[in-house]
Design a protein around this motif. Structure first.
Motif, PDB file in Angstrom:
ATOM      1  N   ASP A 244       6.490  -0.139   2.741  1.00 24.64           N
ATOM      2  CA  ASP A 244       5.787   0.438   1.601  1.00 24.64           C
ATOM      3  C   ASP A 244       6.153  -0.367   0.352  1.00 24.64           C
ATOM      4  OD1 ASP A 244       4.774   1.951  -0.479  1.00 24.64           O
ATOM      5  OD2 ASP A 244       5.550   3.855   0.268  1.00 24.64           O
ATOM      6  N   PHE A 264       1.136   4.960  10.034  1.00 18.71           N
ATOM      7  CA  PHE A 264       1.690   5.240   8.710  1.00 18.71           C
ATOM      8  C   PHE A 264       2.789   6.290   8.660  1.00 18.71           C
ATOM      9  CE2 PHE A 264      -2.320   3.201   7.772  1.00 18.71           C
ATOM     10  CZ  PHE A 264      -2.056   2.427   6.661  1.00 18.71           C
ATOM     11  N   TYR A 344      -1.759   5.697   1.321  1.00 17.11           N
ATOM     12  CA  TYR A 344      -1.143   4.390   1.108  1.00 17.11           C
ATOM     13  C   TYR A 344      -2.124   3.246   0.864  1.00 17.11           C
ATOM     14  CZ  TYR A 344       2.910   6.833   3.024  1.00 17.11           C
ATOM     15  OH  TYR A 344       3.921   7.728   3.242  1.00 17.11           O
ATOM     16  N   TYR A 404       2.168   2.914  -8.426  1.00 19.25           N
ATOM     17  CA  TYR A 404       2.977   3.992  -7.851  1.00 19.25           C
ATOM     18  C   TYR A 404       2.646   5.319  -8.523  1.00 19.25           C
ATOM     19  CZ  TYR A 404       7.058   6.730  -6.473  1.00 19.25           C
ATOM     20  OH  TYR A 404       7.878   7.729  -5.991  1.00 19.25           O
ATOM     21  N   ARG A 407      -0.682   6.529  -7.311  1.00 18.32           N
ATOM     22  CA  ARG A 407      -0.583   7.032  -5.935  1.00 18.32           C
ATOM     23  C   ARG A 407       0.057   8.413  -5.890  1.00 18.32           C
ATOM     24  NH1 ARG A 407       2.771   3.852  -1.316  1.00 18.32           N
ATOM     25  NH2 ARG A 407       4.466   5.138  -2.144  1.00 18.32           N
TER      26      ARG A 407
END
Length: 685
Positions: A244, A264, A344, A404, A407
Motif C-alpha cells: 500500500d 486486497f 485502494y 491518503y 482515500r
C-alpha cells in the motif's frame, strides 16, 4: 429458527448469524442433530476477509429457496478456519487429496460421525465453466445419501482410513547440517524469479519465512547470492501494488507474477512477518528503503489493526462499499455494492478530483496510474516504479498526503476484530524488534500491550492458551501448537528488547505445555494437544503455509529458550524437531523456510549474548543495542544488572573494571567480556 451463531465471538460466524440457513457452530450437538434426523452434515469453512466466501454467501446462503433446501436435507455447520485451524486442516487435507486443489470457502459433506464423502470449494448459483451449481450439488448429495447410503459409507470410511495412515515419520531425527542448508539454498536459487523477484509464478505470495532463512544464511556464510535474492524480492514487493503506497502494509498476495495487482485483503500475520523481514534486511544492509517499509508496516499494524484491548485484529477485508460519489474505482456506483479493491484503486478522474490537474498528472506518472488501468474497470493499483528525479521530495510527500486524505473519505473495508493468539505473537516480535532498532519506544509499548492481553485474556490458570478473543472475551477454541510457539517467540523477543524477566518465565510455561501436550516420544509434534477435541485424525503439518508452521516455530522457541536457560531438555527437543527440516529441505525448501531459519541459528550456536550493566546507564544501552543489531543468526540477547540470578545466561557475570560489559557465548562457553561496542559487533559477525 434458532439463531445459533449470534453468541459466537468469531466475526465470520456473526456475519452469517442472520442468514436464512439454519447454521450450527461446530459442536457435538450439531452432529447429534444429524444422527437424530439421519441426514448428512454440510460443513462450510471460510474466514471473514475471504472474498469468495462473501460471494458464495450473497449468492447462496442469503437465498431463501436455497437455504430452505439446505435446512430440510442437511445439518449445516459454519466454521471460521482462523478460529478452528484444526478442523480446517483435517478436512482441507481430504479436499486436496480428493480433488488435487483446495481453497475457501471450503464445502464438505460429512456423515453424522464427521467422516467426509464429498468435497468442493466455491460453487456458483448456476452452472458455470463446467462447474455445477450449488443447488445441483445439494440435490446430488441428497440423492446419494437417500439412495446409495452404503456406497457413501464406504467412500467415507476409505477416506478416513487414508487420512489416518498419513501420520508423519522421518528416519533421521537430527538437525540439518551445513551441507543440507547449502543444498536448500541451491534449490531456492533454481526457483527464484530473477526478473521479478520472489519464487514461482502467479499467484505470487510474499515468501517471508524463506527470506528470513536467506538473511540468516548470508549472515552465517557470507553467501552474496542469498542476500541478493532477499534484496531483489523486497525491492519488487516494496515498489509493487502488493504494498500500500499510501498507507503502508502489505496485501495477502499478488494475482500476477509482477506484484502489480494484489488480492486486497490485509492480514496481520503477513504484515508482522514482512515488517520483521524488512527490519532484518535493514540490519544487514542499512537500506533506507528497508527501514521505511519496516516502519510504515509497523505503523499500519498499530494504526489500522490495533484494538482497544491492546491486541491486534486479524485482517482488513479485500472488499469495501463502492463510493457512490466517485462511481467506485473506475466503475459505476450503486447503493450497497461491494467491490474488491474499491478502497485502494484509482482512476485518472479520481486523481484529478483529489489533486487538481497538474498534481494529478504527476501522481499518475509517479504511481503508474494509466487511462487503461492496471486493475479492473479502468482503475489502477498504485505502484512505485523507478521515478527518481520526477519531482522534489516535498511535492511528492504533499501528493501522497492528499491522496491518503482523499482515500480516508472512502467507505473503508471491514475489519475482522478477532484476536488470534499466534498472529499477535508474530506482531509482538515484529514491533518489539522494529521499535528497538529504530528508537521507537511506542512500538515496543504496543508490543507489550498485546503481550499483556495474551496473558490476561488468552491464558488460563494452568498456563494453557485460548486461540481467539474478541472485545476482551475469550473465544471457545483451545490454542493449537502455533499459538504456543508464536506467542513464545513474541515473549522471547520482548524479553530480549526489554530485559523484563517475566516474559522469559512465561515462555517457559508455554514451552512446558508444548513438551507435555504436543510432543510425541520420538520428538515429532502435533498441531493439537493430546487432550484436545478428537477429530477424524490428529493434524500434523511441519510445512509453512501463510505463517510458520507450529512445528518449526516450536523448534525455534525451544532453541532460543535453551540458549537463555542452558536447558538441555529444551535444546534436545529443538534438535529432534529439526529432523523434519533435514528430511524436507532438499525436496521443498520453499515450504520449510522457517525451519531452515531455525536450523541456521542452531548451526551458529545460537550465540548467547549477556549484557551486564546498571539500568539506564548509556554504556549498558549502547552494548544492548549493539547486541540486538548483531548479525549472528537467531542470537539470544539478555540484558540485566550486576548480580542478576533469575536468568542463567546473566548469572555470575561481573562488570568489567566497573563498566558495563557484554559476554558472547556458545553453549554457555564465553569469549572474554568486552566493554567496547565495536568489539562486540565484531564478535557477532
Amino acid at each position: 429458527m434458532a439463531n445459533r451463531l449470534s453468541a459466537e465471538t468469531s466475526p465470520y460466524l456473526l456475519q452469517h448469524a442472520d442468514n436464512p440457513v439454519d447454521w450450527w457452530p461446530w459442536s457435538p450437538e450439531a452432529f447429534e442433530e444429524a444422527r437424530q434426523r439421519a441426514v448428512p452434515v454440510l460443513l462450510s469453512v471460510g474466514y471473514s476477509s475471504c472474498h469468495w466466501c462473501h460471494v458464495m454467501a450473497h449468492e447462496s446462503f442469503e437465498d431463501d429457496e436455497t437455504a430452505a433446501y439446505q435446512n430440510e436435507h442437511f445439518v449445516n455447520i459454519k466454521v471460521d478456519r482462523e478460529e478452528r485451524p484444526d478442523v480446517d486442516s483435517v478436512y482441507m487435507e481430504a479436499v486436496q487429496a480428493a480433488t488435487g486443489q483446495g481453497g475457501w470457502p471450503m464445502t464438505v459433506f460429512l456423515t453424522p460421525d464427521g467422516e467426509p464423502f464429498y468435497f468442493g470449494t466455491y460453487f456458483p448459483p448456476a452452472p458455470r465453466h463446467g462447474m455445477p451449481s450449488f443447488r445441483q450439488v445439494l440435490e446430488g448429495v441428497r440423492a446419494a445419501w437417500a439412495d446409495r447410503r452404503d456406497e457413501v459409507a464406504e467412500v467415507a470410511g476409505r477416506i478416513v482410513r487414508d487420512l489416518a495412515g498419513r501420520t508423519l515419520a522421518f528416519d533421521a531425527p537430527q538437525q540439518p547440517g551445513a551441507d543440507d542448508l547449502a543444498a536448500a539454498l541451491l534449490g531456492l536459487t533454481r526457483e527464484f524469479d530473477a526478473v521479478r523477484g520472489g519464487f514461482g509464478g502467479a499467484p505470487k505470495f510474499p515468501p517471508s519465512m524463506v527470506l528470513e532463512f536467506l538473511l540468516r544464511h548470508h549472515a552465517r556464510t557470507g553467501a552474496e547470492g542469498a542476500l541478493q535474492m532477499v534484496q531483489a524480492t523486497c525491492e519488487a514487493m516494496a515498489r509493487g501494488g502488493i504494498y500500500d503506497q499510501l498507507g503502508g502494509g502489505f496485501a495477502r498476495y499478488a494475482v500476477d507474477a509482477d506484484w502489480t495487482v494484489p488480492h486486497f485483503e490485509k492480514m496481520l500475520y503477513d504484515n508482522a512477518l514482512l515488517c520483521r523481514v524488512y527490519a532484518h534486511l535493514w540490519r544487514a544492509t542499512g537500506s533506507d528503503q528497508a527501514r521505511r517499509i519496516a516502519l510504515e508496516t509497523a505503523d499500519f499494524m498499530v494504526r489500522e489493526l490495533g484494538t482497544q484491548q491492546g491486541g491486534f485484529a486479524s485482517a482488513l477485508d479485500a472488499d469495501s462499499p463502492v463510493p457512490d460519489e466517485e462511481g467506485g474505482a473506475g466503475g459505476t456506483g450503486g447503493a450497497g455494492r461491494h467491490k474488491e479493491g474499491a478502497f485502494y484503486a484509482w482512476t485518472p478522474v479520481q486523481l484529478r478530483k483529489a489533486l487538481g490537474e497538474e498534481d494529478a498528472e504527476l501522481a499518475a506518472r509517479y504511481f503508474g496510474v494509466t487511462e487503461e488501468g492496471t486493475f479492473e474497470e479502468g482503475a489502477s493499483v498504485l505502484q512505485l516504479p523507478d521515478r527518481e528525479g520526477l519531482a522534489d521530495a516535498d511535492r511528492i510527500a504533499s501528493v501522497r498526503d492528499r491522496l491518503y486524505a482523499a482515500r480516508e473519505r472512502r467507505p473503508r473495508p471491514g475489519r475482522d476484530e478477532k484476536i488470534v493468539a499466534a498472529w499477535n505473537g508474530l506482531a509482538i516480535a515484529a514491533l518489539a524488534e522494529t521499535g528497538a532498532y529504530f528508537d521507537r519506544p511506542d512500538l515496543v509499548d504496543a508490543a507489550t500491550a498485546a503481550a499483556d492481553l495474551l496473558v490476561g485474556v488468552h491464558t488460563d490458570d494452568r498456563g494453557r492458551l485460548v486461540r481467539t478473543s474478541r472485545e476482551g472475551l475469550a473465544g471457545p477454541s483451545a490454542g493449537v501448537l502455533d499459538d504456543y510457539a508464536c506467542v513464545a517467540e513474541g515473549f522471547l523477543t520482548l524479553y530480549s528488547v526489554t530485559g523484563e524477566t517475566p516474559w522469559l518465565d512465561l515462555t517457559g510455561i508455554l514451552l512446558d505445555a508444548v513438551l507435555r501436550h504436543f510432543t510425541a516420544a520420538d520428538g515429532t509434534l502435533y498441531d493439537t494437544a493430546d487432550d484436545a477435541e478428537r477429530l477424524i485424525r490428529r493434524p500434523q503439518d511441519p510445512t509453512d503455509g501463510a505463517t510458520p508452521s507450529g512445528w518449526t516455530s516450536a523448534a525455534g522457541a525451544l532453541l532460543t529458550y535453551a540458549a537463555y536457560t542452558g536447558s538441555s531438555r529444551h535444546r534436545e527437543a529443538a534438535e529432534r524437531a529439526l529432523g523434519v527440516v533435514k528430511a524436507l529441505s532438499g525436496r521443498a525448501p520453499r515450504f520449510i523456510g522457517w525451519g531452515l531459519a531455525v536450523a541456521e541459528a542452531a548451526l551458529d550456536g545460537p550465540r548467547e549474548v549477556a549484557v551486564i550493566g546498571p539500568a539506564g546507564d548509556p554504556a549498558t544501552d549502547r552494548l544492548h543495542r549493539t547486541a540486538l543489531l548483531g548479525a549472528a543468526p537467531g542470537a539470544a540477547v539478555a540484558v540485566g544488572e550486576p548480580g542478576e540470578t533469575g536468568v542463567p545466561l546473566l548469572a555470575d557475570r561481573p562488570l568489567l573494571d566497573g563498566r558495563a560489559a557484554a559476554y558472547v557465548c556458545r553453549g554457555f562457553t564465553c569469549d572474554a567480556p568486552t566493554a567496547d561496542p565495536k568489539v562486540l559487533e565484531a564478535l557477532l559477525r
